[in-house]
Scaffold this motif. Structure first.
Motif, PDB file in Angstrom:
ATOM      1  N   CYS A  10      59.278  30.912  28.751  1.00 24.79           N
ATOM      2  CA  CYS A  10      58.360  31.046  29.884  1.00 24.79           C
ATOM      3  C   CYS A  10      57.653  29.707  30.101  1.00 24.79           C
ATOM      4  CB  CYS A  10      57.353  32.147  29.580  1.00 24.79           C
ATOM      5  SG  CYS A  10      56.068  32.342  30.838  1.00 24.79           S
ATOM      6  N   ARG A  43      52.663  33.732  39.849  1.00 25.17           N
ATOM      7  CA  ARG A  43      53.432  32.740  40.630  1.00 25.17           C
ATOM      8  C   ARG A  43      52.653  31.428  40.761  1.00 25.17           C
ATOM      9  NH1 ARG A  43      57.751  35.108  43.492  1.00 25.17           N
ATOM     10  NH2 ARG A  43      57.665  37.373  43.497  1.00 25.17           N
ATOM     11  N   GLU A  44      51.358  31.536  40.937  1.00 29.20           N
ATOM     12  CA  GLU A  44      50.519  30.342  41.097  1.00 29.20           C
ATOM     13  C   GLU A  44      50.442  29.513  39.821  1.00 29.20           C
ATOM     14  OE1 GLU A  44      46.743  31.631  42.559  1.00 29.20           O
ATOM     15  OE2 GLU A  44      47.626  32.521  44.360  1.00 29.20           O
ATOM     16  N   ARG A  45      50.618  30.143  38.654  1.00 28.29           N
ATOM     17  CA  ARG A  45      50.518  29.421  37.375  1.00 28.29           C
ATOM     18  C   ARG A  45      51.816  28.728  36.968  1.00 28.29           C
ATOM     19  NH1 ARG A  45      47.799  34.331  35.020  1.00 28.29           N
ATOM     20  NH2 ARG A  45      49.732  34.567  33.887  1.00 28.29           N
ATOM     21  N   ILE A  46      52.912  28.971  37.682  1.00 30.16           N
ATOM     22  CA  ILE A  46      54.184  28.334  37.319  1.00 30.16           C
ATOM     23  C   ILE A  46      54.102  26.845  37.649  1.00 30.16           C
ATOM     24  CG2 ILE A  46      56.672  28.253  37.723  1.00 30.16           C
ATOM     25  CD1 ILE A  46      56.441  31.224  38.611  1.00 30.16           C
ATOM     26  N   ASP A  48      55.046  23.212  38.822  1.00 28.67           N
ATOM     27  CA  ASP A  48      55.960  22.797  39.885  1.00 28.67           C
ATOM     28  C   ASP A  48      57.344  22.429  39.363  1.00 28.67           C
ATOM     29  OD1 ASP A  48      54.082  23.215  41.883  1.00 28.67           O
ATOM     30  OD2 ASP A  48      53.440  21.111  41.925  1.00 28.67           O
ATOM     31  N   ASP A  49      57.402  21.735  38.216  1.00 28.58           N
ATOM     32  CA  ASP A  49      58.701  21.287  37.706  1.00 28.58           C
ATOM     33  C   ASP A  49      59.550  22.431  37.135  1.00 28.58           C
ATOM     34  OD1 ASP A  49      57.119  21.683  35.450  1.00 28.58           O
ATOM     35  OD2 ASP A  49      57.950  19.964  34.385  1.00 28.58           O
ATOM     36  N   ARG A  51      59.524  25.638  38.744  1.00 29.13           N
ATOM     37  CA  ARG A  51      59.807  26.589  39.819  1.00 29.13           C
ATOM     38  C   ARG A  51      61.300  26.625  40.113  1.00 29.13           C
ATOM     39  NH1 ARG A  51      55.353  28.617  42.344  1.00 29.13           N
ATOM     40  NH2 ARG A  51      53.437  27.528  41.812  1.00 29.13           N
ATOM     41  N   ASN A  52      61.828  27.839  40.153  1.00 30.35           N
ATOM     42  CA  ASN A  52      63.254  28.079  40.414  1.00 30.35           C
ATOM     43  C   ASN A  52      64.167  27.473  39.345  1.00 30.35           C
ATOM     44  OD1 ASN A  52      62.747  29.448  42.922  1.00 30.35           O
ATOM     45  ND2 ASN A  52      62.331  27.444  43.800  1.00 30.35           N
ATOM     46  N   ARG A  53      63.612  27.192  38.172  1.00 30.52           N
ATOM     47  CA  ARG A  53      64.408  26.614  37.094  1.00 30.52           C
ATOM     48  C   ARG A  53      64.289  27.386  35.795  1.00 30.52           C
ATOM     49  NH1 ARG A  53      63.856  20.474  36.669  1.00 30.52           N
ATOM     50  NH2 ARG A  53      66.051  20.622  36.224  1.00 30.52           N
ATOM     51  N   CYS A  55      62.655  31.387  34.206  1.00 23.61           N
ATOM     52  CA  CYS A  55      61.919  32.644  34.396  1.00 23.61           C
ATOM     53  C   CYS A  55      60.606  32.606  33.620  1.00 23.61           C
ATOM     54  CB  CYS A  55      62.714  33.824  33.830  1.00 23.61           C
ATOM     55  SG  CYS A  55      64.085  34.373  34.831  1.00 23.61           S
TER      56      CYS A  55
END
Length: 69
Positions: A10, A43-46, A48-49, A51-53, A55
Motif C-alpha cells: 500500500c 484517494r486523497e492520501r495516495i 502522486d507517484d 497513482r494508478n501504479r 493498490c
C-alpha cells in the motif's frame, strides 16, 4: 531516476495490499479493488507517484487511519 512503487504494498501505509494483479498466481483475475468502494479521503492520501501504479490496502481503502510498518 525515479523508483517505482512496490505494487504489492500500500503506498499509504506500506503494508501488503492484497493486490490480485501484483500476485503472479492471481494476475489474470480481477483485483479486490475493482469492486470495492474506496473512501474519498483514502484517494486523497495516495501519493502522486503511486497513482494508478499500486493498490492501496483494504484498511486504507475503507478510510481507516493507516498503520505504519
Amino acid at each position: 531516476m525515479t523508483d517505482s512503487p512496490d505494487a504489492s504494498r500500500c503506498p499509504i501505509c506500506g503494508q501488503p495490499n492484497s493486490c490480485g494483479l501484483a500476485n503472479p498466481a492471481t494476475a489474470t483475475q480481477p483485483c479486490w479493488c475493482f469492486t470495492a468502494e474506496i473512501a474519498p479521503e483514502a484517494r486523497e492520501r495516495i501519493p502522486d507517484d503511486a497513482r494508478n501504479r499500486a493498490c492501496i490496502c483494504p484498511r486504507c481503502a475503507s478510510g481507516e487511519s493507516p498503520t505504519k510498518p
